[in-house]
Write a protein that holds these residues in place. Structure first.
Motif, mmCIF file in Angstrom:
data_model
loop_
_atom_site.group_PDB
_atom_site.id
_atom_site.type_symbol
_atom_site.label_atom_id
_atom_site.label_comp_id
_atom_site.label_asym_id
_atom_site.label_seq_id
_atom_site.Cartn_x
_atom_site.Cartn_y
_atom_site.Cartn_z
ATOM 1 N N GLU A 1 52.553 29.590 35.643
ATOM 2 C CA GLU A 1 53.016 30.977 35.761
ATOM 3 C C GLU A 1 52.091 31.779 36.683
ATOM 4 N N ASP A 2 50.840 31.984 36.267
ATOM 5 C CA ASP A 2 49.862 32.753 37.040
ATOM 6 C C ASP A 2 48.628 31.898 37.252
ATOM 7 N N VAL A 3 47.952 32.142 38.372
ATOM 8 C CA VAL A 3 46.720 31.411 38.677
ATOM 9 C C VAL A 3 45.590 32.423 38.863
ATOM 10 N N TYR A 4 44.458 32.149 38.224
ATOM 11 C CA TYR A 4 43.287 33.023 38.295
ATOM 12 C C TYR A 4 42.102 32.222 38.819
ATOM 13 N N GLU A 5 41.191 32.925 39.481
ATOM 14 C CA GLU A 5 39.925 32.320 39.909
ATOM 15 C C GLU A 5 38.842 32.856 38.985
ATOM 16 N N GLY B 1 29.179 29.179 48.299
ATOM 17 C CA GLY B 1 28.462 28.155 47.558
ATOM 18 C C GLY B 1 28.496 28.338 46.056
ATOM 19 N N ARG B 2 29.384 29.181 45.558
ATOM 20 C CA ARG B 2 29.502 29.422 44.130
ATOM 21 C C ARG B 2 30.543 28.475 43.524
ATOM 22 N N ALA B 3 30.252 27.949 42.341
ATOM 23 C CA ALA B 3 31.206 27.087 41.642
ATOM 24 C C ALA B 3 32.262 27.965 40.986
ATOM 25 N N LYS B 4 33.512 27.633 41.213
ATOM 26 C CA LYS B 4 34.634 28.400 40.673
ATOM 27 C C LYS B 4 35.610 27.457 39.984
ATOM 28 N N VAL B 5 36.389 28.017 39.062
ATOM 29 C CA VAL B 5 37.432 27.274 38.375
ATOM 30 C C VAL B 5 38.754 27.961 38.676
ATOM 31 N N GLU B 6 39.741 27.179 39.086
ATOM 32 C CA GLU B 6 41.087 27.698 39.272
ATOM 33 C C GLU B 6 41.801 27.522 37.938
ATOM 34 N N LEU B 7 42.101 28.633 37.284
ATOM 35 C CA LEU B 7 42.628 28.633 35.924
ATOM 36 C C LEU B 7 44.080 29.084 35.957
ATOM 37 N N LEU C 1 46.089 27.921 28.613
ATOM 38 C CA LEU C 1 45.190 28.101 29.747
ATOM 39 C C LEU C 1 44.715 26.728 30.208
ATOM 40 N N VAL C 2 45.098 26.353 31.413
ATOM 41 C CA VAL C 2 44.804 25.022 31.938
ATOM 42 C C VAL C 2 43.970 25.155 33.212
ATOM 43 N N PRO C 3 42.820 24.478 33.295
ATOM 44 C CA PRO C 3 42.078 24.477 34.561
ATOM 45 C C PRO C 3 42.745 23.531 35.552
ATOM 46 N N LEU C 4 42.989 24.018 36.762
ATOM 47 C CA LEU C 4 43.617 23.184 37.797
ATOM 48 C C LEU C 4 42.589 22.485 38.667
ATOM 49 N N SER C 5 41.489 23.173 38.963
ATOM 50 C CA SER C 5 40.457 22.540 39.798
ATOM 51 C C SER C 5 39.128 23.258 39.640
ATOM 52 N N ARG D 1 42.622 41.712 48.091
ATOM 53 C CA ARG D 1 42.432 40.411 47.463
ATOM 54 C C ARG D 1 43.040 39.332 48.349
ATOM 55 N N PRO D 2 42.361 38.214 48.515
ATOM 56 C CA PRO D 2 42.951 37.130 49.312
ATOM 57 C C PRO D 2 44.123 36.505 48.565
ATOM 58 N N THR D 3 45.146 36.071 49.310
ATOM 59 C CA THR D 3 46.307 35.455 48.677
ATOM 60 C C THR D 3 45.960 34.051 48.184
ATOM 61 N N GLU D 4 45.204 33.319 48.939
ATOM 62 C CA GLU D 4 44.761 31.981 48.556
ATOM 63 C C GLU D 4 43.284 32.042 48.196
ATOM 64 N N PHE D 5 42.861 31.179 47.287
ATOM 65 C CA PHE D 5 41.446 31.115 46.957
ATOM 66 C C PHE D 5 40.722 30.359 48.061
ATOM 67 N N ASP D 6 39.483 30.757 48.322
ATOM 68 C CA ASP D 6 38.689 30.189 49.403
ATOM 69 C C ASP D 6 38.010 28.914 48.914
ATOM 70 N N LYS D 7 38.698 27.791 49.049
ATOM 71 C CA LYS D 7 38.180 26.516 48.554
ATOM 72 C C LYS D 7 37.530 25.754 49.702
#
Length: 160
Positions: A28-32, A122-128, A111-115, A5-11
């Motif tokens: 606390e935790d961040v999910y894609e 090219g896929r739309a993702k939410v950083e949760l 649960l808060v969306p960050l971005s 798993r990548p440590t950072e999300f590929d933005k």
């Protein structure tokens, strides 16, 4: 063998960001999470329109939903245009949803969306983020810390 798993999300392109969330909550935790969108919503996001400032995520049954996110109607859309503030399904694994549901139910977390962003494919993702709300004194402490770091940078810049 499992793919690491990548440590950072590929933005690649950040469309909407909730900058206030990092001030209002302890993260606390961040999910894609993927997001189920209609065609005109994707086009509106590609034009850089959209806001998640007052949005949140919730678990209903065995599904996660993004609530109150504003993706305005696409300017060149026809009669099949989308509703701007409709709830949108978040695409997560069942194990992740169960973990998030347990944390929200037991520990009083949010649960808060960050971005919202597009990844390299090219896929739309939410950083949760799984977050806990800050009290007033915690916010004051954050402001003090931020001001001190700014002052520290000024002092180092003036001396150096």
């Amino acid at each position: 063998m499992a793919r690491p798993r990548p440590t950072e999300f590929d933005k690649k392109k950040i469309v909407a960001e909730n900058r206030k969330a990092r001030f209002e909550y302890f993260i606390e935790d961040v999910y894609e999470a993927g997001i189920a969108l209609q065609g005109t919503e994707v086009k509106a996001l590609r034009f850089g329109e959209g806001s998640i400032a007052e949005s949140y995520a919730e678990i209903r049954g065995e599904q996660a939903w993004l609530v109150n996110a504003n993706i305005p109607e696409f300017s060149h859309g026809n009669r099949f245009n989308h509703e701007p503030k409709r709830p949108r399904k978040l695409l997560l694994h069942l194990r992740q949803i169960e973990k998030l549901h347990g944390a929200v139910a037991r520990e009083g977390m949010t649960l808060v969306p960050l971005s919202i962003y597009f990844n390299s494919r090219g896929r739309a993702k939410v950083e949760l983020a799984l977050a806990k709300g800050k009290k007033t004194h915690d916010k004051r402490e954050t402001i003090k810390e931020r001001d001190w770091k700014r002052e520290q940078g000024r002092l180092l810049r003036d001396r150096g």
